[in-house]
Design a protein around this motif. Structure first.
Motif, PDB file in Angstrom:
ATOM      1  N   VAL A  77      -4.807 -55.518 -23.449  1.00  0.00           N
ATOM      2  CA  VAL A  77      -5.358 -54.330 -22.799  1.00  0.00           C
ATOM      3  C   VAL A  77      -6.155 -53.493 -23.801  1.00  0.00           C
ATOM      4  O   VAL A  77      -7.191 -52.917 -23.460  1.00  0.00           O
ATOM      5  CB  VAL A  77      -4.235 -53.477 -22.163  1.00  0.00           C
ATOM      6  CG1 VAL A  77      -4.804 -52.198 -21.566  1.00  0.00           C
ATOM      7  CG2 VAL A  77      -3.500 -54.265 -21.088  1.00  0.00           C
ATOM      8  N   LEU A  78      -5.671 -53.428 -25.040  1.00  0.00           N
ATOM      9  CA  LEU A  78      -6.394 -52.675 -26.066  1.00  0.00           C
ATOM     10  C   LEU A  78      -7.766 -53.293 -26.333  1.00  0.00           C
ATOM     11  O   LEU A  78      -8.757 -52.573 -26.517  1.00  0.00           O
ATOM     12  CB  LEU A  78      -5.573 -52.627 -27.355  1.00  0.00           C
ATOM     13  CG  LEU A  78      -4.225 -51.899 -27.264  1.00  0.00           C
ATOM     14  CD1 LEU A  78      -3.530 -51.912 -28.617  1.00  0.00           C
ATOM     15  CD2 LEU A  78      -4.412 -50.477 -26.764  1.00  0.00           C
ATOM     16  N   THR A  79      -7.819 -54.621 -26.344  1.00  0.00           N
ATOM     17  CA  THR A  79      -9.110 -55.294 -26.503  1.00  0.00           C
ATOM     18  C   THR A  79      -9.999 -55.019 -25.302  1.00  0.00           C
ATOM     19  O   THR A  79     -11.221 -54.832 -25.444  1.00  0.00           O
ATOM     20  CB  THR A  79      -8.900 -56.808 -26.672  1.00  0.00           C
ATOM     21  OG1 THR A  79      -8.075 -57.051 -27.804  1.00  0.00           O
ATOM     22  CG2 THR A  79     -10.241 -57.527 -26.861  1.00  0.00           C
ATOM     23  N   PHE A  80      -9.409 -54.979 -24.123  1.00  0.00           N
ATOM     24  CA  PHE A  80     -10.162 -54.644 -22.906  1.00  0.00           C
ATOM     25  C   PHE A  80     -10.819 -53.274 -23.047  1.00  0.00           C
ATOM     26  O   PHE A  80     -12.002 -53.097 -22.715  1.00  0.00           O
ATOM     27  CB  PHE A  80      -9.230 -54.658 -21.696  1.00  0.00           C
ATOM     28  CG  PHE A  80      -9.804 -54.017 -20.464  1.00  0.00           C
ATOM     29  CD1 PHE A  80     -10.657 -54.719 -19.640  1.00  0.00           C
ATOM     30  CD2 PHE A  80      -9.496 -52.698 -20.145  1.00  0.00           C
ATOM     31  CE1 PHE A  80     -11.204 -54.124 -18.508  1.00  0.00           C
ATOM     32  CE2 PHE A  80     -10.032 -52.096 -19.022  1.00  0.00           C
ATOM     33  CZ  PHE A  80     -10.887 -52.814 -18.194  1.00  0.00           C
ATOM     34  N   LEU A  81     -10.074 -52.290 -23.541  1.00  0.00           N
ATOM     35  CA  LEU A  81     -10.607 -50.939 -23.677  1.00  0.00           C
ATOM     36  C   LEU A  81     -11.755 -50.893 -24.679  1.00  0.00           C
ATOM     37  O   LEU A  81     -12.775 -50.236 -24.445  1.00  0.00           O
ATOM     38  CB  LEU A  81      -9.490 -49.984 -24.108  1.00  0.00           C
ATOM     39  CG  LEU A  81      -8.381 -49.765 -23.074  1.00  0.00           C
ATOM     40  CD1 LEU A  81      -7.220 -48.994 -23.695  1.00  0.00           C
ATOM     41  CD2 LEU A  81      -8.896 -49.038 -21.844  1.00  0.00           C
ATOM     42  N   ASN A  82     -11.600 -51.601 -25.806  1.00  0.00           N
ATOM     43  CA  ASN A  82     -12.682 -51.651 -26.787  1.00  0.00           C
ATOM     44  C   ASN A  82     -13.896 -52.405 -26.251  1.00  0.00           C
ATOM     45  O   ASN A  82     -15.046 -52.020 -26.498  1.00  0.00           O
ATOM     46  CB  ASN A  82     -12.182 -52.313 -28.075  1.00  0.00           C
ATOM     47  CG  ASN A  82     -11.161 -51.475 -28.807  1.00  0.00           C
ATOM     48  OD1 ASN A  82     -11.183 -50.245 -28.731  1.00  0.00           O
ATOM     49  ND2 ASN A  82     -10.234 -52.119 -29.508  1.00  0.00           N
ATOM     50  N   ALA A  83     -13.634 -53.476 -25.497  1.00  0.00           N
ATOM     51  CA  ALA A  83     -14.732 -54.246 -24.906  1.00  0.00           C
ATOM     52  C   ALA A  83     -15.474 -53.421 -23.856  1.00  0.00           C
ATOM     53  O   ALA A  83     -16.690 -53.571 -23.684  1.00  0.00           O
ATOM     54  CB  ALA A  83     -14.189 -55.532 -24.282  1.00  0.00           C
ATOM     55  N   MET A  84     -14.751 -52.554 -23.164  1.00  0.00           N
ATOM     56  CA  MET A  84     -15.389 -51.679 -22.174  1.00  0.00           C
ATOM     57  C   MET A  84     -16.383 -50.743 -22.860  1.00  0.00           C
ATOM     58  O   MET A  84     -17.495 -50.526 -22.360  1.00  0.00           O
ATOM     59  CB  MET A  84     -14.316 -50.878 -21.438  1.00  0.00           C
ATOM     60  CG  MET A  84     -14.857 -49.982 -20.337  1.00  0.00           C
ATOM     61  SD  MET A  84     -13.520 -49.185 -19.378  1.00  0.00           S
ATOM     62  CE  MET A  84     -12.865 -48.059 -20.625  1.00  0.00           C
ATOM     63  N   VAL A  85     -16.005 -50.213 -24.008  1.00  0.00           N
ATOM     64  CA  VAL A  85     -16.928 -49.379 -24.788  1.00  0.00           C
ATOM     65  C   VAL A  85     -18.150 -50.209 -25.202  1.00  0.00           C
ATOM     66  O   VAL A  85     -19.296 -49.766 -25.064  1.00  0.00           O
ATOM     67  CB  VAL A  85     -16.231 -48.807 -26.033  1.00  0.00           C
ATOM     68  CG1 VAL A  85     -17.231 -48.029 -26.902  1.00  0.00           C
ATOM     69  CG2 VAL A  85     -15.080 -47.903 -25.639  1.00  0.00           C
TER      70      VAL A  85
END
Length: 222
Positions: A176-184
């Motif tokens: 999920v943390l990677t998802f948040l960074n990928a969203m940015v």
């Protein structure tokens, strides 16, 4: 069929398609693939970024669309467009500095409802900046009567990428943390693609001989 009518029809279809993908993400994927805590975090990040975006954009998209046609001379256009590109920095730079210096305070304020928001102040700011410059370059394309691609990037591209990222979370290929960074990263990429398209439609030659009515524009922009 006239170019305006054709683009309006295409934009309408694209917008409906974007709404459909967004509904799929919101009603099914977010709620099933993310915990309530992280779903709330994503909502806070995107909502705060959307509120920040028009502030950082500094009214430039509307100003560009309204006044661009008044600059027929090529050099005048270059000066006007250069001004439009750099004006958002008037607010982006100081707000970025405040975010850095008061990161803890801002995080405490935003985390009243969801404590994990505290560590994502920079996600909000960076997405807000990306959204603001996306709108600037979208307006850049609009003044060239080319709005369909920008509308696709705004309504469809981002939602498709989010769908893909959520599926990667579901398949345990990313956290999920990677998802948040990928969203940015996705919002930054979207802005860069829109920038490339806009500059291909109308190349910018930096000209710091700003228009004679710059003072008037500065008054109107906010």
């Amino acid at each position: 069929m006239g170019i305006v009518l054709k683009q309006s029809l295409n934009n309408t279809l694209i917008t409906y398609g974007g709404f459909a993908i967004g509904a799929l993400n919101l009603l099914f994927l977010y709620t099933r693939f993310l915990s309530d805590e992280y779903f709330g975090l994503v909502n806070v990040i995107l909502s705060a970024s959307s509120v920040l975006m028009p502030i950082l954009a500094f009214g430039i998209p509307n100003t560009m669309i309204k006044y661009y046609s008044g600059f027929q001379d090529l050099n005048g256009k270059d000066g006007f467009l250069t001004l439009m590109v750099f004006l958002p920095l008037i607010l982006i730079v100081p707000i970025g500095a405040i975010s850095y210096l008061a990161n803890e305070t801002i995080g405490d304020f935003l985390s009243k409802e969801n404590p994990i928001v505290k560590g994502y102040v920079w996600h909000i700011f960076i997405i807000g900046v990306a959204m603001a410059y996306f709108e600037v370059f979208y307006a850049w394309a609009k003044v060239q009567m080319k709005s369909v691609f920008g509308n696709f990037m705004k309504e469809v591209f981002s939602r498709i990428v989010i769908t893909f990222l959520l599926l990667l979370v579901y398949w345990d290929l990313i956290s999920v943390l990677t998802f948040l960074n990928a969203m940015v990263g996705m919002y930054i990429l979207r802005t860069l693609i829109m920038q490339a398209y806009a500059l291909k439609s109308l190349r910018l030659k930096f000209d710091f001989s700003f228009p004679a009515n710059t003072g008037k524009l500065l008054i109107i922009v906010p």
